[in-house]
Design a protein around this motif. Structure first.
Motif, PDB file in Angstrom:
ATOM      1  N   GLU A 244       0.799  -1.221   0.000  1.00 51.25           N
ATOM      2  CA  GLU A 244       0.000   0.000   0.000  1.00 51.25           C
ATOM      3  C   GLU A 244       0.834   1.274   0.000  1.00 51.25           C
ATOM      4  O   GLU A 244       0.285   2.365  -0.082  1.00 51.25           O
ATOM      5  CB  GLU A 244      -0.926   0.005   1.219  1.00 51.25           C
ATOM      6  CG  GLU A 244      -1.903  -1.158   1.264  1.00 51.25           C
ATOM      7  CD  GLU A 244      -2.838  -1.096   2.453  1.00 51.25           C
ATOM      8  OE1 GLU A 244      -3.157   0.019   2.895  1.00 51.25           O
ATOM      9  OE2 GLU A 244      -3.254  -2.158   2.944  1.00 51.25           O
ATOM     10  N   GLY A 245       2.153   1.159   0.104  1.00 47.77           N
ATOM     11  CA  GLY A 245       2.985   2.350   0.188  1.00 47.77           C
ATOM     12  C   GLY A 245       2.914   2.931   1.590  1.00 47.77           C
ATOM     13  O   GLY A 245       2.721   2.205   2.572  1.00 47.77           O
ATOM     14  N   PHE A 246       3.054   4.256   1.701  1.00 45.80           N
ATOM     15  CA  PHE A 246       2.918   4.897   3.010  1.00 45.80           C
ATOM     16  C   PHE A 246       1.455   4.821   3.455  1.00 45.80           C
ATOM     17  O   PHE A 246       0.548   5.162   2.700  1.00 45.80           O
ATOM     18  CB  PHE A 246       3.371   6.356   2.948  1.00 45.80           C
ATOM     19  CG  PHE A 246       4.858   6.515   2.884  1.00 45.80           C
ATOM     20  CD1 PHE A 246       5.657   6.195   3.977  1.00 45.80           C
ATOM     21  CD2 PHE A 246       5.461   6.980   1.727  1.00 45.80           C
ATOM     22  CE1 PHE A 246       7.033   6.341   3.912  1.00 45.80           C
ATOM     23  CE2 PHE A 246       6.830   7.127   1.650  1.00 45.80           C
ATOM     24  CZ  PHE A 246       7.623   6.810   2.753  1.00 45.80           C
ATOM     25  N   THR A 247       1.251   4.390   4.670  1.00 39.68           N
ATOM     26  CA  THR A 247      -0.089   4.295   5.224  1.00 39.68           C
ATOM     27  C   THR A 247      -0.035   4.671   6.704  1.00 39.68           C
ATOM     28  O   THR A 247       1.042   4.829   7.265  1.00 39.68           O
ATOM     29  CB  THR A 247      -0.670   2.876   5.044  1.00 39.68           C
ATOM     30  OG1 THR A 247      -2.019   2.831   5.489  1.00 39.68           O
ATOM     31  CG2 THR A 247       0.154   1.851   5.804  1.00 39.68           C
ATOM     32  N   VAL A 248      -1.189   4.824   7.324  1.00 38.91           N
ATOM     33  CA  VAL A 248      -1.263   5.349   8.685  1.00 38.91           C
ATOM     34  C   VAL A 248      -1.932   4.328   9.591  1.00 38.91           C
ATOM     35  O   VAL A 248      -2.933   3.708   9.211  1.00 38.91           O
ATOM     36  CB  VAL A 248      -2.066   6.681   8.722  1.00 38.91           C
ATOM     37  CG1 VAL A 248      -2.145   7.221  10.139  1.00 38.91           C
ATOM     38  CG2 VAL A 248      -1.422   7.702   7.794  1.00 38.91           C
ATOM     39  N   GLN A 249      -1.392   4.148  10.792  1.00 40.31           N
ATOM     40  CA  GLN A 249      -2.001   3.274  11.779  1.00 40.31           C
ATOM     41  C   GLN A 249      -2.112   3.994  13.114  1.00 40.31           C
ATOM     42  O   GLN A 249      -1.345   4.908  13.421  1.00 40.31           O
ATOM     43  CB  GLN A 249      -1.209   1.978  11.940  1.00 40.31           C
ATOM     44  CG  GLN A 249       0.171   2.146  12.527  1.00 40.31           C
ATOM     45  CD  GLN A 249       0.942   0.835  12.562  1.00 40.31           C
ATOM     46  OE1 GLN A 249       0.722  -0.043  11.719  1.00 40.31           O
ATOM     47  NE2 GLN A 249       1.826   0.687  13.520  1.00 40.31           N
ATOM     48  N   ALA A 250      -3.097   3.578  13.894  1.00 45.07           N
ATOM     49  CA  ALA A 250      -3.325   4.194  15.201  1.00 45.07           C
ATOM     50  C   ALA A 250      -2.192   3.821  16.145  1.00 45.07           C
ATOM     51  O   ALA A 250      -1.768   2.664  16.198  1.00 45.07           O
ATOM     52  CB  ALA A 250      -4.665   3.736  15.759  1.00 45.07           C
ATOM     53  N   ASP A 251      -1.703   4.797  16.888  1.00 41.68           N
ATOM     54  CA  ASP A 251      -0.643   4.570  17.861  1.00 41.68           C
ATOM     55  C   ASP A 251      -1.190   4.675  19.280  1.00 41.68           C
ATOM     56  O   ASP A 251      -0.444   4.850  20.239  1.00 41.68           O
ATOM     57  CB  ASP A 251       0.488   5.589  17.657  1.00 41.68           C
ATOM     58  CG  ASP A 251       1.794   5.112  18.252  1.00 41.68           C
ATOM     59  OD1 ASP A 251       2.083   3.901  18.184  1.00 41.68           O
ATOM     60  OD2 ASP A 251       2.532   5.948  18.812  1.00 41.68           O
ATOM     61  N   ILE A 304      -1.108  14.646   7.433  1.00 41.86           N
ATOM     62  CA  ILE A 304      -1.159  13.186   7.536  1.00 41.86           C
ATOM     63  C   ILE A 304      -2.332  12.591   6.765  1.00 41.86           C
ATOM     64  O   ILE A 304      -2.316  11.401   6.423  1.00 41.86           O
ATOM     65  CB  ILE A 304      -1.222  12.767   9.023  1.00 41.86           C
ATOM     66  CG1 ILE A 304      -0.790  11.310   9.179  1.00 41.86           C
ATOM     67  CG2 ILE A 304      -2.607  13.035   9.619  1.00 41.86           C
ATOM     68  CD1 ILE A 304      -0.507  10.906  10.605  1.00 41.86           C
ATOM     69  N   ALA A 305      -3.343  13.400   6.436  1.00 44.80           N
ATOM     70  CA  ALA A 305      -4.468  12.888   5.650  1.00 44.80           C
ATOM     71  C   ALA A 305      -4.013  12.362   4.297  1.00 44.80           C
ATOM     72  O   ALA A 305      -4.656  11.478   3.722  1.00 44.80           O
ATOM     73  CB  ALA A 305      -5.515  13.988   5.474  1.00 44.80           C
ATOM     74  N   ARG A 306      -2.901  12.891   3.779  1.00 47.77           N
ATOM     75  CA  ARG A 306      -2.377  12.450   2.485  1.00 47.77           C
ATOM     76  C   ARG A 306      -2.033  10.966   2.477  1.00 47.77           C
ATOM     77  O   ARG A 306      -2.077  10.307   1.430  1.00 47.77           O
ATOM     78  CB  ARG A 306      -1.128  13.291   2.144  1.00 47.77           C
ATOM     79  CG  ARG A 306      -0.277  12.781   0.979  1.00 47.77           C
ATOM     80  CD  ARG A 306      -1.046  12.874  -0.325  1.00 47.77           C
ATOM     81  NE  ARG A 306      -0.226  12.530  -1.459  1.00 47.77           N
ATOM     82  CZ  ARG A 306       0.019  11.272  -1.855  1.00 47.77           C
ATOM     83  NH1 ARG A 306      -0.484  10.263  -1.168  1.00 47.77           N
ATOM     84  NH2 ARG A 306       0.765  11.033  -2.912  1.00 47.77           N
ATOM     85  N   PHE A 307      -1.728  10.387   3.642  1.00 49.89           N
ATOM     86  CA  PHE A 307      -1.247   9.012   3.693  1.00 49.89           C
ATOM     87  C   PHE A 307      -2.266   8.041   4.288  1.00 49.89           C
ATOM     88  O   PHE A 307      -1.969   6.856   4.433  1.00 49.89           O
ATOM     89  CB  PHE A 307       0.060   8.958   4.502  1.00 49.89           C
ATOM     90  CG  PHE A 307       1.115   9.880   3.959  1.00 49.89           C
ATOM     91  CD1 PHE A 307       1.801   9.556   2.799  1.00 49.89           C
ATOM     92  CD2 PHE A 307       1.394  11.086   4.579  1.00 49.89           C
ATOM     93  CE1 PHE A 307       2.754  10.409   2.281  1.00 49.89           C
ATOM     94  CE2 PHE A 307       2.357  11.940   4.065  1.00 49.89           C
ATOM     95  CZ  PHE A 307       3.030  11.607   2.903  1.00 49.89           C
ATOM     96  N   ILE A 308      -3.443   8.532   4.644  1.00 47.90           N
ATOM     97  CA  ILE A 308      -4.503   7.636   5.106  1.00 47.90           C
ATOM     98  C   ILE A 308      -5.144   6.992   3.878  1.00 47.90           C
ATOM     99  O   ILE A 308      -5.477   7.664   2.915  1.00 47.90           O
ATOM    100  CB  ILE A 308      -5.542   8.397   5.938  1.00 47.90           C
ATOM    101  CG1 ILE A 308      -4.874   8.993   7.186  1.00 47.90           C
ATOM    102  CG2 ILE A 308      -6.687   7.487   6.346  1.00 47.90           C
ATOM    103  CD1 ILE A 308      -5.798   9.820   8.054  1.00 47.90           C
ATOM    104  N   SER A 309      -5.297   5.690   3.901  1.00 55.27           N
ATOM    105  CA  SER A 309      -5.720   4.936   2.722  1.00 55.27           C
ATOM    106  C   SER A 309      -7.222   5.001   2.505  1.00 55.27           C
ATOM    107  O   SER A 309      -8.005   5.102   3.456  1.00 55.27           O
ATOM    108  CB  SER A 309      -5.296   3.466   2.849  1.00 55.27           C
ATOM    109  OG  SER A 309      -3.901   3.354   3.044  1.00 55.27           O
ATOM    110  N   GLY A 310      -7.616   4.947   1.242  1.00 53.42           N
ATOM    111  CA  GLY A 310      -9.020   4.844   0.888  1.00 53.42           C
ATOM    112  C   GLY A 310      -9.426   3.383   0.821  1.00 53.42           C
ATOM    113  O   GLY A 310      -8.610   2.504   0.569  1.00 53.42           O
ATOM    114  N   ILE A 311     -10.696   3.109   1.076  1.00 52.95           N
ATOM    115  CA  ILE A 311     -11.174   1.731   1.067  1.00 52.95           C
ATOM    116  C   ILE A 311     -11.615   1.344  -0.344  1.00 52.95           C
ATOM    117  O   ILE A 311     -11.917   2.188  -1.186  1.00 52.95           O
ATOM    118  CB  ILE A 311     -12.348   1.538   2.045  1.00 52.95           C
ATOM    119  CG1 ILE A 311     -13.553   2.394   1.609  1.00 52.95           C
ATOM    120  CG2 ILE A 311     -11.945   1.844   3.460  1.00 52.95           C
ATOM    121  CD1 ILE A 311     -14.833   2.059   2.343  1.00 52.95           C
TER     122      ILE A 311
END
Length: 368
Positions: A244-251, A304-311
């Protein structure tokens, strides 16, 4: 031999000989020396196969690398390419530089990168469990289950991580991703010359009207913006995934209805971006007149919204992953797009959101 020439002082010198006449090659000579090349036919194109799946079908979604001339399906690439690029494109092997994997985690550099107002994040206190609004008053949260709630649900501000070193790591992960894409950090919408001016961002132009952000939720938005300026970032970590490339996860644990971030970037007319390669554009305004429609383009500036993935909106499994909702609001007469948690999110869970409810208009078929 050329005749001698008298100089101004009376001495003799020899004139330079005239340049030789330039000889041009005739077409027959050029064609005789040229190497023969086999003519390019349609059959030659049909021999191109994807280097991943080894199939030659789906010609409309097959791209050729400008470096090695190998073919790839856009959905076979990792990370996946949403659209066929309109300009030059290079496969992962031919790219000159690989994505950064680590940002120099020096506190001074991090605070510089995000333009944090204070000199040290160690002095920053995280948001308390109750919402604090600018006038200093506290507001109790509603903990009633959703099924029993009759009134509108309010937005909650995110709760930043208490450990200042961990917050530095979170900001460093975002700085790494932005630096890799040669982007600048911007936590608000930006208006640049030759794009849409700010006065064109009017919620009154929305096709079917736009919901107004209530006063309480506006205070939550302002609180989150102020927190970020002080170095209190959301509990999120940007990671690199080979698929997925750069993506975001909850910390950290994120509650339902928590305001995660605002979708930011350059604001431009939709008509100017209809053939754009950016896979992260977000609808900002759908005007009654299509010429008034605006989009957010986080290709040069963003957060950071740039790296949050779409479903993947076209599969049940894709929709199950959705834990964020992108909602557009009228904030003081301007259109704004906010990402809000639509359920509780556990630490380590990756973030996925939809596209303003217009699932069928955005090509999410190949999203994983």
């Amino acid at each position: 031999m050329p005749p001698p020439v008298m100089s101004d002082r009376g001495t003799k010198r020899t004139a330079a000989p005239p340049p030789p006449a330039r000889r041009f090659r005739g077409m027959e000579e050029v064609m005789r020396d040229a190497k023969r090349v086999d003519p390019l036919t349609r059959e030659g194109y049909s021999e191109v196969r994807c280097e991943q799946c080894r199939l030659g079908d789906g010609e409309n979604e097959l791209v050729l690398c400008d470096g090695c001339d190998k073919g790839f399906h856009i959905y076979c690439l990792r990370p996946i390419v949403v659209r066929v690029p309109t300009g030059s494109w290079f496969c992962p092997e031919c790219q000159d530089s690989k994505p950064l994997t680590r940002f120099p985690i020096t506190q001074t550099k991090i605070l510089d990168f995000f333009r944090i107002q204070k000199n040290s994040t160690s002095e920053i206190k995280c948001a308390p469990s109750e919402d604090i609004i600018p006038d200093g008053k506290k507001r109790k949260r509603r903990w009633t289950p959703l099924a029993r709630q009759k009134k509108r649900r309010r937005l909650l501000p995110y709760i930043a991580t208490e450990d200042p070193q961990r917050r530095l790591q979170q900001m460093a992960s975002l700085a790494t991703a932005l630096t890799s894409l040669k982007m600048e950090f911007s936590n608000e919408l930006t208006y640049v010359p030759r794009m849409a001016p700010r006065y064109k961002n009017r919620a009154s132009l929305e096709k079917e009207g736009m919901q107004v952000l209530p006063k309480e939720d506006k205070e939550t938005l302002e609180l989150c913006q102020a927190m970020y300026k002080r170095g209190e970032c959301p509990p999120l970590m940007v990671v690199f995934d080979s698929c997925e490339g750069f993506t975001v996860q909850a910390d950290g644990h994120i509650k339902d209805m928590t305001l995660i971030t605002e979708y930011t970037g350059d604001v431009d007319y939709l008509k100017n971006r209809e053939t754009d390669d950016c896979d992260s554009m977000m609808t900002l305004l759908l005007g009654v007149d299509p010429a008034d429609s605006l989009v957010i383009c986080p290709d040069k500036r963003g957060n950071i919204a740039r790296f949050i993935s779409g479903i993947n909106n076209h599969t049940p499994d894709g929709r199950k992953k959705q834990n964020l909702k992108c909602v557009r609001y009228n904030v003081d007469g301007e259109c704004r797009a906010l990402l809000v948690a639509c359920r509780d999110i556990s630490p380590g869970e990756r973030l996925y959101y939809d596209y303003n409810g217009h699932e069928q208009e955005y090509p999410t078929h190949h999203f994983v």
